[in-house]
Scaffold this active site. Structure first.
Site, PDB file in Angstrom:
ATOM      1  N   ALA A 155       6.065 -43.395 -32.308  1.00 36.70           N
ATOM      2  CA  ALA A 155       4.701 -43.501 -31.976  1.00 36.70           C
ATOM      3  C   ALA A 155       4.438 -42.760 -30.664  1.00 36.70           C
ATOM      4  O   ALA A 155       3.174 -42.314 -30.510  1.00 36.70           O
ATOM      5  CB  ALA A 155       4.331 -45.005 -31.790  1.00 36.70           C
ATOM      6  N   PRO A 165       3.925 -39.535 -27.798  1.00 33.31           N
ATOM      7  CA  PRO A 165       2.968 -40.335 -26.898  1.00 33.31           C
ATOM      8  C   PRO A 165       1.700 -40.953 -27.208  1.00 33.31           C
ATOM      9  O   PRO A 165       0.975 -41.613 -26.474  1.00 33.31           O
ATOM     10  CB  PRO A 165       2.814 -39.039 -26.046  1.00 33.31           C
ATOM     11  CG  PRO A 165       2.546 -37.965 -26.968  1.00 33.31           C
ATOM     12  CD  PRO A 165       3.659 -38.424 -28.015  1.00 33.31           C
ATOM     13  N   GLY A 166       1.198 -40.801 -28.784  1.00 31.89           N
ATOM     14  CA  GLY A 166       0.377 -41.664 -29.114  1.00 31.89           C
ATOM     15  C   GLY A 166      -0.891 -41.054 -29.681  1.00 31.89           C
ATOM     16  O   GLY A 166      -1.846 -41.763 -30.250  1.00 31.89           O
ATOM     17  N   SER A 167      -0.907 -39.852 -29.824  1.00 30.62           N
ATOM     18  CA  SER A 167      -2.388 -39.025 -30.366  1.00 30.62           C
ATOM     19  C   SER A 167      -2.459 -39.611 -31.707  1.00 30.62           C
ATOM     20  O   SER A 167      -3.420 -39.908 -32.221  1.00 30.62           O
ATOM     21  CB  SER A 167      -2.127 -37.648 -30.101  1.00 30.62           C
ATOM     22  OG  SER A 167      -1.047 -37.161 -30.886  1.00 30.62           O
ATOM     23  N   LYS A 168      -1.323 -39.391 -32.659  1.00 27.35           N
ATOM     24  CA  LYS A 168      -1.313 -39.829 -34.081  1.00 27.35           C
ATOM     25  C   LYS A 168      -1.760 -41.269 -34.164  1.00 27.35           C
ATOM     26  O   LYS A 168      -2.510 -41.786 -35.100  1.00 27.35           O
ATOM     27  CB  LYS A 168      -0.285 -39.488 -34.895  1.00 27.35           C
ATOM     28  CG  LYS A 168      -0.051 -38.049 -35.047  1.00 27.35           C
ATOM     29  CD  LYS A 168       1.145 -37.710 -35.989  1.00 27.35           C
ATOM     30  CE  LYS A 168       1.619 -36.388 -35.466  1.00 27.35           C
ATOM     31  NZ  LYS A 168       2.258 -36.027 -34.167  1.00 27.35           N
ATOM     32  N   ASP A 174      15.135 -48.336 -31.585  1.00 27.06           N
ATOM     33  CA  ASP A 174      15.333 -47.072 -32.496  1.00 27.06           C
ATOM     34  C   ASP A 174      15.004 -47.301 -33.816  1.00 27.06           C
ATOM     35  O   ASP A 174      15.563 -48.362 -34.507  1.00 27.06           O
ATOM     36  CB  ASP A 174      16.904 -47.052 -32.038  1.00 27.06           C
ATOM     37  CG  ASP A 174      17.398 -45.960 -32.885  1.00 27.06           C
ATOM     38  OD1 ASP A 174      16.833 -45.189 -33.874  1.00 27.06           O
ATOM     39  OD2 ASP A 174      18.362 -45.103 -32.243  1.00 27.06           O
ATOM     40  N   CYS A 209       7.241 -30.865 -36.799  1.00 24.70           N
ATOM     41  CA  CYS A 209       6.567 -29.856 -36.281  1.00 24.70           C
ATOM     42  C   CYS A 209       7.741 -28.531 -36.210  1.00 24.70           C
ATOM     43  O   CYS A 209       7.707 -27.809 -35.201  1.00 24.70           O
ATOM     44  CB  CYS A 209       5.745 -29.953 -34.723  1.00 24.70           C
ATOM     45  SG  CYS A 209       7.049 -30.479 -33.465  1.00 24.70           S
TER      46      CYS A 209
END
Lengths: 244, 336
Positions: free
Chosen positions: B133, B135-138, B183, B253
């Site tokens: 998750a 750093p959280g943008s999605k 994990d 990516c």
């Protein structure tokens, strides 16, 4: 500043409020070990060391009463509590870690999933962080204030800043007269002088504490600090360690 | 090509996988960083309102065509001069420090990374899992799509990345989330039965060479293999955690088929009932299909339904990306 009311706070009668509900087996207080974790370390070692020092459970009646009273300081009647908990359809939890007790709201529809996750020793955050207890005193958080404003329930104990005032407050500055645009009609009546700080558009910038003698902030000089800075949204950039 | 700083094996791989022209197109696009982009948080504002506020601060916004809440961001003066450095440092006001950003009205998010939540399509009331998750943008994008209804669980292995994730969640007012430092390869029974699972897997980051030129020569073939093994473990877990009738979106990516099509191919060999579903045409039409053959190895045919983003896909040079929708057959149970 107003005295703390001695009478019991008015509460909405709502059969949905789970006053007596507890998770079977009091999962939050058990060792915190998830015996269903497969072999292979799901929880890193350094995180697992923390597991015995925190637990989560429904907020007690005493805690809820204190939180209820504090939240309603920022709304009319029972409006703030209604907006957050009743209409928001949230359960109220406390999260105890060491000597710190925080209060969180979690949607009721998430109950079943959250019930099993509560015992996860790696749990780091859940729901809306509403605020923290300091002894018997409950302090509303920045996120709690923002949620009240977002729901249109923050109708008391607020001040509005000008655009320049917004800039300096977001840098952590205290508030003086030139920064002030508007004060809520009844002035700051919170018993500890806490107020929600808004920008000119009515968006929540943070929390402040009344310093001036006049709670309506009318009979004040240009130089004196009217409202002391408590917390502002700049912490999301300046101080990410607070989220650790 | 050697002068561009690429490790020789990178160029050789591209020439083997793609045509010479496409290799040149990729490398040309990677010469500059992607144009910065933002994702509007429609739980806190509207696209129109935010656009007005940012344009008043001399930003120019251009619509990301595959995401209605996504915009590329330019400094208005640069845009007028047709100067496009692609660097956040060139802005006269830092996009990540505006009052609007602090108020949670938008997040900085790569245009390509907006794709996985769109493919996953989280709905209000559903139970979602994000296996990596931070750093959280999605994660925040999914919370916004869910309108804070249902439950959004985020797992993140690295304790050091948790503060950034929490800060983003709280800044943007995502109130239906649970964050665990776990994990994701070893998630247990607590994590069974999600409606949808997002696995944006850790990878070599080959698709980020535009913004981080050091990746042109800092990774080896061995690194690809290492990440591939981790990705297979993660995806094997993801397909176990989703309920029948549910959906997993796997994304990276990276441009390497070893980290993309091969991972999906390997995992679905043991999970034969899954299929790689077609993406919505509103997204797929901007990109290229997944590869069904690479380095003499054939993959399953439905991997052509995956989506490949190349930096030349748009003049704004989006990050290289891969995403695939994996659907689990079976009737979904009543209620999320």
């Amino acid at each position: 500043m107003g005295k703390k009311p001695s009478s019991r706070p008015r509460r909405a009668r709502d059969d949905r409020e789970p006053d007596d509900e507890r998770f079977p087996g009091d999962a939050g207080r058990e060792s915190g070990r998830d015996s269903s974790l497969e072999s292979g370390r799901a929880v890193p070692k350094h995180v697992e060391k923390e597991r015995e020092s925190h637990w989560i459970d429904f907020a007690t009646k005493e805690q809820k009463d204190i939180v209820h009273e504090e939240v309603n300081m920022f709304g009319d009647g029972d409006g703030a509590w209604e907006a957050l908990v009743v209409r928001g359809d949230n359960n109220v939890f406390h999260y105890q870690k060491g000597n710190f007790t925080s209060i969180h709201l979690m949607p009721r529809e998430a109950k079943d999933r959250f019930k099993v996750l509560m015992g996860n020793p790696g749990l780091k955050h859940f729901g809306l962080f509403l605020g923290m207890f300091k002894g018997n005193q409950f302090n509303l958080s920045l996120e709690g204030a923002a949620e009240l404003v977002r729901r249109g329930a923050a109708t008391r104990n607020w001040i509005k800043l000008s655009d320049d005032g917004e800039k300096s407050f977001l840098y952590g500055q205290d508030i003086k007269k030139p920064a002030l645009q508007e004060v809520c009609p009844r002035g700051i009546t919170h018993d500890r002088g806490i107020c929600i700080v808004l920008n000119a558009r009515g968006e929540c910038l943070g929390l402040g504490k009344l310093e001036a003698r006049d709670p309506r902030l009318v009979k004040v000089s240009d130089d004196e600090i009217l409202v002391k800075h408590v917390v502002d949204r700049g912490v999301y950039l300046r101080d990410q360690d607070r989220f650790a | 090509m050697k002068d561009e700083g690429y490790a020789p094996y990178v160029v050789e791989r591209y020439l083997t996988l793609f045509s010479e022209q496409r290799t040149l197109d990729i490398m040309k696009a990677f010469q500059r960083a992607p144009v910065p982009s933002i994702s509007v948080n429609t739980c806190n504002t509207t696209v129109k309102a935010l656009r007005e506020r940012l344009e008043a601060k001399r930003f120019h916004l251009e619509q990301v065509p595959w995401c209605s809440t996504g915009f590329w961001l330019y400094d208005a003066r640069d845009y007028e001069r047709k100067h496009d450095p692609g660097s956040l440092a060139e802005f006269s006001i830092a996009p990540g420090a505006t009052h609007e950003y602090l108020l949670g009205l938008y997040s900085l998010q790569g245009a390509s990374s907006m794709i996985p939540p769109l493919l996953l399509d989280p709905k209000p009331g559903e139970q979602m899992l994000d296996m990596a998750a931070a750093p959280g943008s999605k994660f925040v994008q999914m919370g916004q799509m869910m309108q804070n209804k249902g439950v959004l669980v985020g797992a993140e292995r690295s304790l050091e990345r948790i503060p950034a994730l929490k800060a983003n969640v709280q800044r943007c007012g995502v109130t239906n989330s649970v964050i665990v430092c776990n994990d994701a390869r070893y998630l247990g029974e607590q994590f069974q039965g999600f409606d949808k699972v997002l696995l944006d897997a850790p990878c070599t980051g080959e698709g980020l060479m535009g913004s981080d030129p050091s990746r042109k020569n800092s990774r080896s073939v061995g690194d690809i293999e290492t990440m591939m093994n981790i990705q297979i473990q993660l995806l094997e877990k993801a397909v176990k955690l989703v309920k029948p009738g549910g959906r997993v979106v796997y994304s990276t990516c990276s441009l390497a088929p070893e980290e993309n099509e091969h991972v999906v191919n390997e995992v679905l060999k043991k999970n034969k009932k899954f299929k790689v579903a077609e993406p919505p045409k509103s997204i797929a039409r901007y990109f290229e299909p997944g590869i069904v053959k690479a380095f003499q190895v054939k993959f399953r045919e439905d991997l052509a339904n995956a989506v490949r983003v190349f930096p030349y896909s748009h003049p704004a040079r989006p990050e290289g990306f891969f995403a695939a929708i994996l659907e689990k057959p079976g009737a979904r149970g009543g209620g999320a």
